[in-house]
Write an enzyme that holds these catalytic residues in place. Structure first.
Site, PDB file in Angstrom:
ATOM      1  N   GLY A   9     -65.035  15.959  66.421  1.00 49.92           N
ATOM      2  CA  GLY A   9     -65.607  16.020  65.071  1.00 49.92           C
ATOM      3  C   GLY A   9     -67.004  16.628  65.051  1.00 49.92           C
ATOM      4  O   GLY A   9     -67.515  17.103  66.081  1.00 49.92           O
TER       5      GLY A   9
ATOM      6  N   ASN B  92     -57.602  12.257  67.415  1.00 47.15           N
ATOM      7  CA  ASN B  92     -56.265  12.560  66.857  1.00 47.15           C
ATOM      8  C   ASN B  92     -56.323  13.763  65.903  1.00 47.15           C
ATOM      9  O   ASN B  92     -55.339  14.051  65.233  1.00 47.15           O
ATOM     10  CB  ASN B  92     -55.674  11.333  66.154  1.00 47.15           C
TER      11      ASN B  92
ATOM     12  N   SER C 107     -74.589   3.964  60.293  1.00 50.28           N
ATOM     13  CA  SER C 107     -75.080   4.823  59.214  1.00 50.28           C
ATOM     14  C   SER C 107     -76.188   4.128  58.430  1.00 50.28           C
ATOM     15  O   SER C 107     -76.193   2.901  58.306  1.00 50.28           O
ATOM     16  CB  SER C 107     -73.901   5.101  58.265  1.00 50.28           C
TER      17      SER C 107
ATOM     18  N   TYR D 222     -66.205   2.431  52.703  1.00 50.42           N
ATOM     19  CA  TYR D 222     -66.681   3.100  53.926  1.00 50.42           C
ATOM     20  C   TYR D 222     -67.913   2.375  54.471  1.00 50.42           C
ATOM     21  O   TYR D 222     -67.997   2.063  55.660  1.00 50.42           O
ATOM     22  CB  TYR D 222     -67.008   4.580  53.636  1.00 50.42           C
TER      23      TYR D 222
ATOM     24  N   LYS E 104     -68.806   0.085  58.160  1.00 55.15           N
ATOM     25  CA  LYS E 104     -69.943   0.219  59.089  1.00 55.15           C
ATOM     26  C   LYS E 104     -70.609  -1.144  59.288  1.00 55.15           C
ATOM     27  O   LYS E 104     -70.969  -1.510  60.402  1.00 55.15           O
ATOM     28  CB  LYS E 104     -70.962   1.238  58.560  1.00 55.15           C
TER      29      LYS E 104
ATOM     30  N   TYR F  10     -77.335   6.678  61.647  1.00 56.24           N
ATOM     31  CA  TYR F  10     -77.683   8.065  61.321  1.00 56.24           C
ATOM     32  C   TYR F  10     -78.132   8.154  59.875  1.00 56.24           C
ATOM     33  O   TYR F  10     -77.533   7.543  58.991  1.00 56.24           O
ATOM     34  CB  TYR F  10     -76.475   8.995  61.452  1.00 56.24           C
TER      35      TYR F  10
ATOM     36  N   ASN G  59     -68.006  16.902  50.080  1.00 53.08           N
ATOM     37  CA  ASN G  59     -68.639  15.798  49.346  1.00 53.08           C
ATOM     38  C   ASN G  59     -70.145  15.835  49.529  1.00 53.08           C
ATOM     39  O   ASN G  59     -70.892  15.342  48.696  1.00 53.08           O
ATOM     40  CB  ASN G  59     -68.161  14.448  49.897  1.00 53.08           C
ATOM     41  N   ASN G  60     -70.573  16.384  50.653  1.00 49.42           N
ATOM     42  CA  ASN G  60     -71.996  16.294  51.021  1.00 49.42           C
ATOM     43  C   ASN G  60     -72.743  17.556  50.615  1.00 49.42           C
ATOM     44  O   ASN G  60     -72.169  18.630  50.465  1.00 49.42           O
ATOM     45  CB  ASN G  60     -72.142  16.030  52.520  1.00 49.42           C
TER      46      ASN G  60
ATOM     47  N   ARG H  23     -74.528  10.716  40.355  1.00 44.80           N
ATOM     48  CA  ARG H  23     -73.269  10.322  40.987  1.00 44.80           C
ATOM     49  C   ARG H  23     -73.295   8.795  41.171  1.00 44.80           C
ATOM     50  O   ARG H  23     -74.270   8.262  41.724  1.00 44.80           O
ATOM     51  CB  ARG H  23     -73.155  11.027  42.350  1.00 44.80           C
TER      52      ARG H  23
HETATM   53  P1  NAD Z   1     -65.881  13.778  61.640  1.00 48.22           P
HETATM   54  O1  NAD Z   1     -64.798  13.419  60.676  1.00 48.22           O
HETATM   55  O2  NAD Z   1     -66.243  15.193  61.781  1.00 48.22           O
HETATM   56  O3  NAD Z   1     -65.547  13.180  63.071  1.00 48.22           O
HETATM   57  C1  NAD Z   1     -64.784  12.016  63.267  1.00 48.22           C
HETATM   58  C2  NAD Z   1     -63.729  12.346  64.309  1.00 48.22           C
HETATM   59  O4  NAD Z   1     -62.934  11.184  64.554  1.00 48.22           O
HETATM   60  C3  NAD Z   1     -62.756  13.442  63.847  1.00 48.22           C
HETATM   61  O5  NAD Z   1     -62.625  14.388  64.886  1.00 48.22           O
HETATM   62  C4  NAD Z   1     -61.444  12.707  63.590  1.00 48.22           C
HETATM   63  O6  NAD Z   1     -60.334  13.524  63.845  1.00 48.22           O
HETATM   64  C5  NAD Z   1     -61.566  11.558  64.583  1.00 48.22           C
HETATM   65  N1  NAD Z   1     -60.792  10.352  64.224  1.00 48.22           N
HETATM   66  C6  NAD Z   1     -60.785   9.674  63.057  1.00 48.22           C
HETATM   67  N2  NAD Z   1     -59.968   8.611  63.147  1.00 48.22           N
HETATM   68  C7  NAD Z   1     -59.453   8.617  64.406  1.00 48.22           C
HETATM   69  C8  NAD Z   1     -58.546   7.786  65.106  1.00 48.22           C
HETATM   70  N3  NAD Z   1     -57.970   6.718  64.536  1.00 48.22           N
HETATM   71  N4  NAD Z   1     -58.265   8.071  66.393  1.00 48.22           N
HETATM   72  C9  NAD Z   1     -58.823   9.156  67.009  1.00 48.22           C
HETATM   73  N5  NAD Z   1     -59.672   9.989  66.392  1.00 48.22           N
HETATM   74  C10 NAD Z   1     -59.990   9.714  65.096  1.00 48.22           C
HETATM   75  O7  NAD Z   1     -67.155  12.905  61.219  1.00 48.22           O
HETATM   76  P2  NAD Z   1     -68.661  12.983  61.765  1.00 48.22           P
HETATM   77  O8  NAD Z   1     -69.510  13.423  60.655  1.00 48.22           O
HETATM   78  O9  NAD Z   1     -68.721  13.684  63.053  1.00 48.22           O
HETATM   79  O10 NAD Z   1     -68.924  11.431  61.952  1.00 48.22           O
HETATM   80  C11 NAD Z   1     -68.806  10.810  63.223  1.00 48.22           C
HETATM   81  C12 NAD Z   1     -69.155   9.349  63.074  1.00 48.22           C
HETATM   82  O11 NAD Z   1     -70.470   9.221  62.546  1.00 48.22           O
HETATM   83  C13 NAD Z   1     -68.241   8.572  62.112  1.00 48.22           C
HETATM   84  O12 NAD Z   1     -68.079   7.260  62.605  1.00 48.22           O
HETATM   85  C14 NAD Z   1     -69.044   8.555  60.836  1.00 48.22           C
HETATM   86  O13 NAD Z   1     -68.707   7.452  60.026  1.00 48.22           O
HETATM   87  C15 NAD Z   1     -70.456   8.417  61.375  1.00 48.22           C
HETATM   88  N6  NAD Z   1     -71.499   8.889  60.461  1.00 48.22           N
HETATM   89  C16 NAD Z   1     -71.428  10.142  59.938  1.00 48.22           C
HETATM   90  C17 NAD Z   1     -72.410  10.585  59.068  1.00 48.22           C
HETATM   91  C18 NAD Z   1     -72.356  11.945  58.432  1.00 48.22           C
HETATM   92  O14 NAD Z   1     -73.006  12.155  57.420  1.00 48.22           O
HETATM   93  N7  NAD Z   1     -71.613  12.896  58.970  1.00 48.22           N
HETATM   94  C19 NAD Z   1     -73.480   9.745  58.743  1.00 48.22           C
HETATM   95  C20 NAD Z   1     -73.520   8.467  59.305  1.00 48.22           C
HETATM   96  C21 NAD Z   1     -72.519   8.055  60.167  1.00 48.22           C
HETATM   97  C1  WQD Z   2     -77.336  13.930  49.449  1.00 47.86           C
HETATM   98  C2  WQD Z   2     -78.079  14.138  48.132  1.00 47.86           C
HETATM   99  C3  WQD Z   2     -76.779  13.504  46.213  1.00 47.86           C
HETATM  100  C4  WQD Z   2     -73.710  16.622  46.722  1.00 47.86           C
HETATM  101  C5  WQD Z   2     -73.577  10.302  52.436  1.00 47.86           C
HETATM  102  C6  WQD Z   2     -72.959   8.949  52.651  1.00 47.86           C
HETATM  103  C7  WQD Z   2     -73.649   8.239  53.778  1.00 47.86           C
HETATM  104  C8  WQD Z   2     -73.718   9.103  55.033  1.00 47.86           C
HETATM  105  C9  WQD Z   2     -74.220  10.473  54.748  1.00 47.86           C
HETATM  106  C10 WQD Z   2     -71.892   8.580  56.485  1.00 47.86           C
HETATM  107  C11 WQD Z   2     -77.869  12.986  47.140  1.00 47.86           C
HETATM  108  C12 WQD Z   2     -77.041  14.993  46.193  1.00 47.86           C
HETATM  109  C13 WQD Z   2     -74.813  15.798  46.875  1.00 47.86           C
HETATM  110  C14 WQD Z   2     -73.660  17.511  45.606  1.00 47.86           C
HETATM  111  C15 WQD Z   2     -75.831  16.694  44.915  1.00 47.86           C
HETATM  112  N1  WQD Z   2     -72.426   9.305  55.609  1.00 47.86           N
HETATM  113  N2  WQD Z   2     -75.853  15.835  45.996  1.00 47.86           N
HETATM  114  N3  WQD Z   2     -74.735  17.497  44.752  1.00 47.86           N
HETATM  115  O1  WQD Z   2     -74.943  10.472  49.622  1.00 47.86           O
HETATM  116  O2  WQD Z   2     -77.066  10.607  50.990  1.00 47.86           O
HETATM  117  O3  WQD Z   2     -74.946  10.122  52.101  1.00 47.86           O
HETATM  118  O4  WQD Z   2     -73.511  11.048  53.660  1.00 47.86           O
HETATM  119  O5  WQD Z   2     -72.246   7.538  56.904  1.00 47.86           O
HETATM  120  O6  WQD Z   2     -72.935   7.058  53.998  1.00 47.86           O
HETATM  121  O7  WQD Z   2     -73.069   8.188  51.469  1.00 47.86           O
HETATM  122  O8  WQD Z   2     -75.312  12.391  51.254  1.00 47.86           O
HETATM  123  O9  WQD Z   2     -74.990  14.831  51.193  1.00 47.86           O
HETATM  124  O10 WQD Z   2     -73.560  13.363  49.707  1.00 47.86           O
HETATM  125  O11 WQD Z   2     -75.968  13.633  49.183  1.00 47.86           O
HETATM  126  O12 WQD Z   2     -76.742  16.731  44.101  1.00 47.86           O
HETATM  127  O13 WQD Z   2     -72.677  18.234  45.401  1.00 47.86           O
HETATM  128  O14 WQD Z   2     -77.543  15.300  47.488  1.00 47.86           O
HETATM  129  O15 WQD Z   2     -76.819  12.963  44.924  1.00 47.86           O
HETATM  130  O16 WQD Z   2     -79.073  12.843  46.432  1.00 47.86           O
HETATM  131  P1  WQD Z   2     -75.607  10.849  50.855  1.00 47.86           P
HETATM  132  P2  WQD Z   2     -74.860  13.618  50.363  1.00 47.86           P
END
Ligand code: NAD
Ligand code: WQD
Length: 338
Positions: free
Chosen positions: A10, A32, A124, A149, A153, A177, A198-199, A292
């Site tokens: 990922g 997976n 997170s 979600y 965590k 993170y 979404n982000n 949002r």
């Molecule tokens: P990602 O979706 O790119 O990576 C997650 C990986 O896990 C993927 O490759 C997916 O295929 C794999 N996966 C999911 N379920 C699985 C399962 N049951 N068995 C095996 N593989 C599985 O997401 P990411 O952004 O790299 O996030 C990695 C971790 O960090 C996650 O736990 C996520 O919740 C956490 N996190 C992400 C963010 C963010 O903004 N990206 C922020 C905070 C925390």
């Molecule tokens: C950032 C800012 C939005 C999209 C999320 C999860 C959090 C963590 C990280 C995993 C905010 C604004 C966004 C858009 C916008 N993930 N925005 N238009 O919400 O801080 O965090 O990702 O653990 O749990 O909630 O990140 O990138 O979605 O938003 O204006 O189309 O951008 O309102 O202020 P967020 P984000």
């Protein structure tokens, strides 16, 4: 001795595997590919010039996990495997609780069986909920979340703490993170969201590359300097380096440690748009729309503990985050495709 990385294909996992390989660790990935592609593994090899073994395995499948632990001498686990889309988790809570919580239990059971008791967990900033004020620090309470979600965590943090408490041979590091963006400077690996992102950053890069027409800015009436939401954006390579530092400490450590991985700086949505336009010379069409649901005005870290305890500090600038996100998007307009 090897490090097992569930979720290593990922976004954050793949960048962390690169840093682990660059630091001389042997790495085994278990993924997976539910939200990633095996192409990422080939790219990791290309970047590092090193080999990495990858198993197509679901962490809910204990038998398959067991086989990996039997075949390899695993020293520690860096656990990234989870579903992560906040909106989807509201629509499909059972899918999230099943995959993220039961998957973690399954992994911990197999680890216990093989006496592997060191784990770094991807938590997170979402665990801080809506009641704590930024800068957020690790001592703040984490009992609320705004979506399923986020609860996964919180539950996983607690279950990992309980496991470490129950058996003093365990070492657990919870990494919280903030908002990871950017990509490896090679442009070979990066974030590859399925469908409409979404982000914020992947949305911006897809507008810049012409895949999406216009960014919706969710609210300009927050109590922040320009009214738009403020977040702590951190370069994914800095985040990945934080894992290597956390692992170094964990290998000689038992008990639970918790670290924020953020920069400590807050930037607004408009700041990010401006920084992206400046760094890439690409104009971003945007319009202001309603807030949002579930968003808070500002979220940023106090990152001092990680610096003090594991000697880690984020180094890359917002400009680098924008340039690297853009390089990845331009070189891979459709993500990981053959
Ligand atoms: P990602 O979706 O790119 O990576 C997650 C990986 O896990 C993927 O490759 C997916 O295929 C794999 N996966 C999911 N379920 C699985 C399962 N049951 N068995 C095996 N593989 C599985 O997401 P990411 O952004 O790299 O996030 C990695 C971790 O960090 C996650 O736990 C996520 O919740 C956490 N996190 C992400 C963010 C963010 O903004 N990206 C922020 C905070 C925390
Ligand atoms: C950032 C800012 C939005 C999209 C999320 C999860 C959090 C963590 C990280 C995993 C905010 C604004 C966004 C858009 C916008 N993930 N925005 N238009 O919400 O801080 O965090 O990702 O653990 O749990 O909630 O990140 O990138 O979605 O938003 O204006 O189309 O951008 O309102 O202020 P967020 P984000």
């Amino acid at each position: 001795m090897a490090i097992l990385v569930p979720g290593g294909a990922g976004y954050i996992g793949s960048h962390t595997v690169v840093e682990l390989l660059n630091n001389g660790y042997e790495v085994i990935i278990a993924d997976n590919y539910s939200n990633s592609s095996p192409i990422a593994i080939e790219r990791i090899k290309e970047i590092t010039g090193k080999d990495v073994l990858a198993y197509n395995v679901d962490i809910l499948n204990k038998e398959a996990l067991n086989d990996i632990f039997e075949k390899h001498d695993i020293e520690a686990v860096l656990h990234f495997a989870a579903y992560k889309a906040v909106g989807e988790s509201v629509e499909k809570p059972l899918m999230y609780y099943h995959n993220n919580i039961e998957g973690t239990v399954s992994l911990l059971e197999v680890m216990t069986k093989h006496n592997v008791k060191k784990i770094v967990y991807s938590s997170s900033a979402t665990v801080y909920g809506t009641e704590n004020a930024s800068p957020l620090d690790e001592t703040m309470p984490t009992y609320t979340a705004t979506n399923p979600y986020g609860y996964t965590k919180i539950v996983n943090e607690n279950l990992l703490k309980d496991v470490a408490y129950s058996d003093q041979e365990w070492g657990v590091t919870l990494l919280r993170y903030f908002n990871p963006i950017g990509a490896h400077e090679s442009g070979l690996i990066g974030e590859d969201p399925k469908g409409i992102p979404n982000n914020l950053m992947p949305y911006i890069t897809q507008v810049a590359v012409g895949k999406l027409k216009e960014l919706s800015v969710f609210g300009d009436d927050y109590d922040t300097p320009d009214g738009t939401g403020v977040r702590d954006y951190i370069h994914v390579v800095d985040l990945a380096k934080g894992h290597v530092k956390a692992l170094e400490e964990l290998l000689d450590y038992t008990g639970t440690n918790i670290y924020n991985l953020g920069t400590g700086e807050g930037y607004s949505v408009l700041d990010l748009i401006n920084a992206f336009e400046k760094a890439t010379n690409k104009p971003i069409n945007y319009k202001i729309v309603a807030r949002r649901p579930g968003d808070v005005a500002e979220v940023y870290a106090n990152p001092n503990l990680a610096q003090k305890e594991i000697g880690w500090k984020a180094e890359k600038t917002l400009e680098e985050m924008c340039q690297d996100s853009w390089r990845w998007q331009q070189n891979n307009p459709n993500g990981y495709v053959d």
